[in-house]
Design a protein around this motif. Structure first.
Motif, mmCIF file in Angstrom:
data_model
loop_
_atom_site.group_PDB
_atom_site.id
_atom_site.type_symbol
_atom_site.label_atom_id
_atom_site.label_comp_id
_atom_site.label_asym_id
_atom_site.label_seq_id
_atom_site.Cartn_x
_atom_site.Cartn_y
_atom_site.Cartn_z
ATOM 1 N N MET A 159 0.852 -1.192 0.000
ATOM 2 C CA MET A 159 0.000 0.000 0.000
ATOM 3 C C MET A 159 0.888 1.242 0.000
ATOM 4 O O MET A 159 2.035 1.187 0.448
ATOM 5 C CB MET A 159 -0.903 -0.011 1.248
ATOM 6 C CG MET A 159 -0.135 0.334 2.531
ATOM 7 S SD MET A 159 -0.855 -0.313 4.061
ATOM 8 C CE MET A 159 -0.250 -2.004 4.046
ATOM 9 N N LEU A 160 0.316 2.330 -0.503
ATOM 10 C CA LEU A 160 1.081 3.581 -0.515
ATOM 11 C C LEU A 160 0.869 4.323 0.800
ATOM 12 O O LEU A 160 -0.256 4.443 1.266
ATOM 13 C CB LEU A 160 0.576 4.481 -1.646
ATOM 14 C CG LEU A 160 1.227 4.426 -3.017
ATOM 15 C CD1 LEU A 160 0.667 5.537 -3.889
ATOM 16 C CD2 LEU A 160 2.740 4.513 -2.930
ATOM 17 N N ILE A 161 1.941 4.809 1.383
ATOM 18 C CA ILE A 161 1.845 5.710 2.532
ATOM 19 C C ILE A 161 2.638 6.969 2.204
ATOM 20 O O ILE A 161 3.452 6.968 1.271
ATOM 21 C CB ILE A 161 2.367 5.071 3.849
ATOM 22 C CG1 ILE A 161 3.853 4.689 3.721
ATOM 23 C CG2 ILE A 161 1.523 3.875 4.252
ATOM 24 C CD1 ILE A 161 4.539 4.470 5.053
ATOM 25 N N SER A 162 2.408 8.032 2.947
ATOM 26 C CA SER A 162 3.100 9.292 2.664
ATOM 27 C C SER A 162 4.487 9.300 3.305
ATOM 28 O O SER A 162 4.775 8.517 4.216
ATOM 29 C CB SER A 162 2.277 10.466 3.187
ATOM 30 O OG SER A 162 2.275 10.451 4.600
ATOM 31 N N LEU A 163 5.315 10.215 2.839
ATOM 32 C CA LEU A 163 6.653 10.381 3.423
ATOM 33 C C LEU A 163 6.522 10.713 4.912
ATOM 34 O O LEU A 163 7.254 10.181 5.749
ATOM 35 C CB LEU A 163 7.393 11.508 2.691
ATOM 36 C CG LEU A 163 8.778 11.875 3.234
ATOM 37 C CD1 LEU A 163 9.750 10.712 3.106
ATOM 38 C CD2 LEU A 163 9.337 13.107 2.508
ATOM 39 N N LYS A 164 5.560 11.568 5.222
ATOM 40 C CA LYS A 164 5.329 11.979 6.600
ATOM 41 C C LYS A 164 5.005 10.785 7.491
ATOM 42 O O LYS A 164 5.511 10.666 8.609
ATOM 43 C CB LYS A 164 4.173 12.986 6.633
ATOM 44 C CG LYS A 164 4.449 14.132 7.556
ATOM 45 C CD LYS A 164 3.376 15.181 7.500
ATOM 46 C CE LYS A 164 3.850 16.284 8.414
ATOM 47 N NZ LYS A 164 3.399 17.584 8.053
ATOM 48 N N GLU A 165 4.149 9.894 6.995
ATOM 49 C CA GLU A 165 3.765 8.708 7.766
ATOM 50 C C GLU A 165 4.963 7.787 7.984
ATOM 51 O O GLU A 165 5.152 7.243 9.075
ATOM 52 C CB GLU A 165 2.648 7.942 7.036
ATOM 53 C CG GLU A 165 1.305 8.632 7.089
ATOM 54 C CD GLU A 165 0.261 7.959 6.195
ATOM 55 O OE1 GLU A 165 -0.844 7.696 6.688
ATOM 56 O OE2 GLU A 165 0.542 7.718 5.002
ATOM 57 N N ALA A 166 5.768 7.628 6.949
ATOM 58 C CA ALA A 166 6.946 6.762 7.076
ATOM 59 C C ALA A 166 7.917 7.333 8.113
ATOM 60 O O ALA A 166 8.438 6.608 8.967
ATOM 61 C CB ALA A 166 7.643 6.622 5.721
ATOM 62 N N SER A 184 1.559 -5.669 0.366
ATOM 63 C CA SER A 184 1.039 -5.650 1.747
ATOM 64 C C SER A 184 1.886 -4.727 2.619
ATOM 65 O O SER A 184 1.477 -4.346 3.710
ATOM 66 C CB SER A 184 1.048 -7.063 2.323
ATOM 67 O OG SER A 184 2.382 -7.553 2.346
ATOM 68 N N ALA A 185 3.066 -4.342 2.143
ATOM 69 C CA ALA A 185 3.962 -3.493 2.931
ATOM 70 C C ALA A 185 3.633 -2.017 2.680
ATOM 71 O O ALA A 185 3.260 -1.633 1.580
ATOM 72 C CB ALA A 185 5.411 -3.760 2.540
ATOM 73 N N PRO A 186 3.786 -1.177 3.727
ATOM 74 C CA PRO A 186 3.568 0.259 3.551
ATOM 75 C C PRO A 186 4.764 0.908 2.854
ATOM 76 O O PRO A 186 5.881 0.874 3.373
ATOM 77 C CB PRO A 186 3.408 0.783 4.985
ATOM 78 C CG PRO A 186 3.934 -0.279 5.892
ATOM 79 C CD PRO A 186 4.125 -1.544 5.121
ATOM 80 N N LEU A 187 4.539 1.467 1.660
ATOM 81 C CA LEU A 187 5.647 1.967 0.847
ATOM 82 C C LEU A 187 5.398 3.396 0.360
ATOM 83 O O LEU A 187 4.268 3.773 0.058
ATOM 84 C CB LEU A 187 5.854 1.046 -0.359
ATOM 85 C CG LEU A 187 6.234 -0.403 -0.024
ATOM 86 C CD1 LEU A 187 6.036 -1.306 -1.247
ATOM 87 C CD2 LEU A 187 7.683 -0.484 0.460
ATOM 88 N N VAL A 188 6.480 4.145 0.272
ATOM 89 C CA VAL A 188 6.468 5.480 -0.313
ATOM 90 C C VAL A 188 7.150 5.354 -1.675
ATOM 91 O O VAL A 188 8.139 4.623 -1.801
ATOM 92 C CB VAL A 188 7.272 6.475 0.563
ATOM 93 C CG1 VAL A 188 7.240 7.888 -0.030
ATOM 94 C CG2 VAL A 188 6.758 6.478 1.996
#
Ligand SMILES: [Zn+2]
Length: 286
Positions: A1-8, A73-77
């Motif tokens: 899934m896509l996450i934001s730079l801020k979230e990472a 399934s991994a959170p990725l930017v």
């Protein structure tokens, strides 16, 4: 899934981790990196540097990075690395990249500030984060000329300028120069840890380490403790791939097609990045 730079970065701060940001200009690097992120379920950053565009165009690898990130399934930017012009960053955003670094570090301070500000304004239209760079990191992502400037403390980021730069531009994270070098180390890296602490405090945003290849686990951990939350990594992963391929051709000289070569390269990257992740996400991965 896509996450934001801020979230990472928030994950990194909360768990005292360095978020691994891997350049993926080949399918071997891309698939292996995602596999490691999925294995451990930790946020990671897939990135494409402008300097790698001759290897593979962002127009070709970009959609692949995005599609694989979205279905993972991994959170990725998915991040533009070392954009050297606002046009390159815009190209990335148009493809769907959700984060970008603008590298104006070789410009005079005022020009770097003005151009980075423009990139942040563009990113704000999309709601994306931006990484800026201040202070000169010797070498480039392609590993050329990395001996030049090693140990030159006049290239290090100035904390007063860092505070002004972040306040004026509104960047999400700041790449700083504190002793690491892009590419392969040709001399012993001398990291100024106190400078990292000062920069983190004065800048008020997570610090990004470029030239993350080749440090010892203890060096990585100390940088993270001091406020580094994104660690750019490429050279040693790609080097591992090449070494595995060379070995394969020695062991099996009758190899006559490319397929076993690509598998060997991918497996080598996977092992290399997995080792890095064990260190950067200590306490979060088994
Ligand atoms: Zn870099």
């Amino acid at each position: 899934m896509l996450i934001s730079l801020k979230e990472a970065l928030a994950y990194g701060e909360k768990n005292n981790c360095g978020i691994a940001a891997i350049n993926t200009p080949t399918l071997e690097l891309l698939l292996a990196t995602i596999k490691v992120a999925e294995k451990h379920g930790v946020p990671m950053i897939l990135q494409h540097a402008e300097v790698h565009d001759p290897v593979v165009s962002i127009d070709d690898i970009g959609p692949a990075m995005l599609e694989l990130a979205k279905r993972s399934s991994a959170p990725l930017v998915v991040h533009v690395d070392h954009g050297e012009s606002i046009d390159f960053v815009r190209r990335g955003f148009e493809i769907g990249f959700n984060s970008a670094m603008f590298d104006g570090s070789r410009l005079p301070f005022e020009d770097n500030l003005a151009q980075t500000k423009e990139v942040v304004e563009l990113a704000n239209e999309y709601g994306h984060g931006v990484e800026g760079e201040l202070g000169v990191m010797p070498g480039r992502e392609d590993g050329v000329d990395s001996a030049e400037g090693v140990g030159d403390t006049s290239l290090y980021t100035d904390p007063d300028q860092a505070a002004e730069f972040v306040a004026e531009t509104g960047v999400t994270a700041l790449a700083c120069s504190f002793g690491t070098v892009h590419g392969l180390y040709k001399a012993e890296p001398k990291i100024n840890y106190d400078l990292i602490s000062t920069l983190r405090e004065r800048a008020g945003v997570p610090i990004v380490m470029h030239g993350g290849s080749g440090l010892s686990p203890a060096e990585y951990r100390e940088c993270i403790n001091r406020g580094v939350q994104k660690i750019n990594y490429y050279t040693y992963a790609d080097k591992a791939a090449l070494e595995a391929v060379k070995q394969l051709l020695v062991d099996e000289p009758s190899t006559y097609v490319m397929a076993p070569v690509t598998v060997a390269a991918r497996n080598a990257v996977q092992n290399n990045v997995d080792e890095l992740v064990q260190c950067l996400y200590e306490g979060q991965v088994a």
